[in-house]
Design an enzyme around this catalytic site. Structure first.
Site, PDB file in Angstrom:
ATOM      1  CD  GLU A   1      -2.769   1.316   2.621  1.00 49.64           C
ATOM      2  OE1 GLU A   1      -3.663   1.627   3.171  1.00 49.64           O
ATOM      3  OE2 GLU A   1      -2.140   1.040   3.646  1.00 49.64           O
TER       4      GLU A   1
ATOM      5  CE  LYS B   1      -7.031   1.660   3.508  1.00 44.98           C
ATOM      6  NZ  LYS B   1      -6.033   2.074   4.388  1.00 44.98           N
TER       7      LYS B   1
ATOM      8  CB  CYS C   1      -4.711  -1.821   4.353  1.00 45.76           C
ATOM      9  SG  CYS C   1      -3.147  -1.543   5.960  1.00 45.76           S
TER      10      CYS C   1
END
Length: 256
Positions: A42, A108, A142
Site C-alpha cells: 500500500e 480503498k 489494508c
C-alpha cells in the site's frame, strides 16, 4: 492454468516517490520473466502518509508511468496503491497495470479512522474485479481486510489480494484475518505488507503471506524479500467441487 505471483516485501522511503521507484526498480530487475503478477505494498511510493499535499501533483503520473515501464520490462502485471488526486480530492488508489500498458483502479473503501485517513482521503464506492491470465482477482487495501462483508466472494473470484501498511501491534489480526478470508471465501488470498519503520515510529513487521482455499499457508516472510508462489486454477476448482461451501452462503446486498 496457473499464475506465478511475486510479493515484494520491503521498507519504504517516507514521502519520497523517486527514491521508492528507484528502490523497487533495483528489487525488480532480477524478476524479469519470473512472475506473471508483481504485488507492491500500500502507498508504495510514499509510505502511509496523512499529508498527501506534501506529494507533488505530478508524482502520481510519474509513478503510473513507472508501473507501465516496469510491467513491460518484467513482462508481468504490477499492482500496488498510490496517493491519487482527482477533482480536488485525494484517494488511496490501487493501480493494476498489465504488461501492455492497460490498467484498472480500485479506491480503498474502508479509510482507517484510527489514523485519520477518513479525514484526508475519499473512500471508494465500488469493488473491482480484474480478469487476468484466466484468474478473477479482487484487489483490496489494508483496512478493508477487517470487513468480511466487503470481501465476500459473491461474484466467484479466484484470488483476493490485499496490499497493506499494517503495523506490528496489530499483526496478529493481519495473520488471522488473511487466513479467515481464504477459508470463508474458498479462494486464494495473498497479502503484501511492508517492513521497516516510518517517522511516526510505527514499525511494520512484514508477515506477507498467501493462503489457499482451505487456509493452508503457501508462503510467508518476516524479512525484506520477494516471495514467489504459484497458484493453480485447477486445484482451486477441484477444491470447490469437492467442498461446495460457497453454494450455501447467505445472500445480501451492500449499501453504498
Amino acid at each position: 492454468m496457473s499464475v506465478e505471483i511475486a510479493l515484494v516485501q520491503t521498507s519504504l522511503a517516507w514521502e519520497d516517490p523517486e527514491a521508492n521507484r528507484l528502490h523497487f526498480s533495483r528489487l525488480l530487475d532480477p524478476e524479469t520473466g519470473r512472475a506473471d503478477l508483481i504485488v507492491l505494498p500500500e502507498m508504495f511510493t510514499t509510505g502511509f502518509t496523512m499529508s498527501p499535499q506534501n506529494i507533488p501533483p505530478g508524482e502520481e503520473a510519474r509513478s503510473l508511468d513507472w508501473m507501465r515501464e516496469t510491467a513491460a520490462r518484467t513482462r508481468a502485471a504490477v499492482t500496488g496503491s498510490l496517493v491519487a488526486r482527482e477533482g480536488g480530492k485525494y484517494y488511496n488508489r490501487l493501480f493494476f497495470v498489465e504488461p501492455g500498458g492497460a490498467y484498472e483502479t480500485y479506491d480503498k473503501r474502508h479509510t482507517f479512522t484510527l489514523a485519520g485517513e477518513d479525514q484526508v482521503y475519499e473512500r471508494g464506492r465500488t469493488r473491482k474485479l480484474i480478469h487476468f491470465r484466466g484468474f478473477t482477482i479482487c484487489p483490496l487495501i489494508c483496512y478493508d481486510l477487517r470487513f468480511p462483508v466487503w470481501s465476500r466472494n459473491t461474484e466467484d473470484y479466484d484470488l483476493l489480494l490485499y496490499v497493506a501498511n499494517w503495523p506490528a501491534p496489530r499483526i496478529a489480526a493481519w495473520d488471522a484475518l488473511l487466513k479467515a478470508r481464504a477459508i470463508e471465501n474458498m479462494a486464494y488470498v495473498a497479502g503484501v505488507n511492508r517492513t521497516g519503520t516510518d517517522p511516526n515510529a510505527h514499525r511494520y513487521p512484514g508477515h506477507s503471506a498467501v493462503f489457499d482455499a482451505l487456509g493452508t499457508r503457501l508462503a510467508y516472510s518476516e524479512q525484506e524479500e520477494v516471495l514467489h508462489v504459484t497458484l493453480s486454477l485447477e486445484h482451486l476448482s477441484e477444491t470447490r467441487k469437492s467442498l461446495r461451501f460457497l453454494q450455501d452462503q447467505d445472500r445480501f446486498t451492500l449499501e453504498s
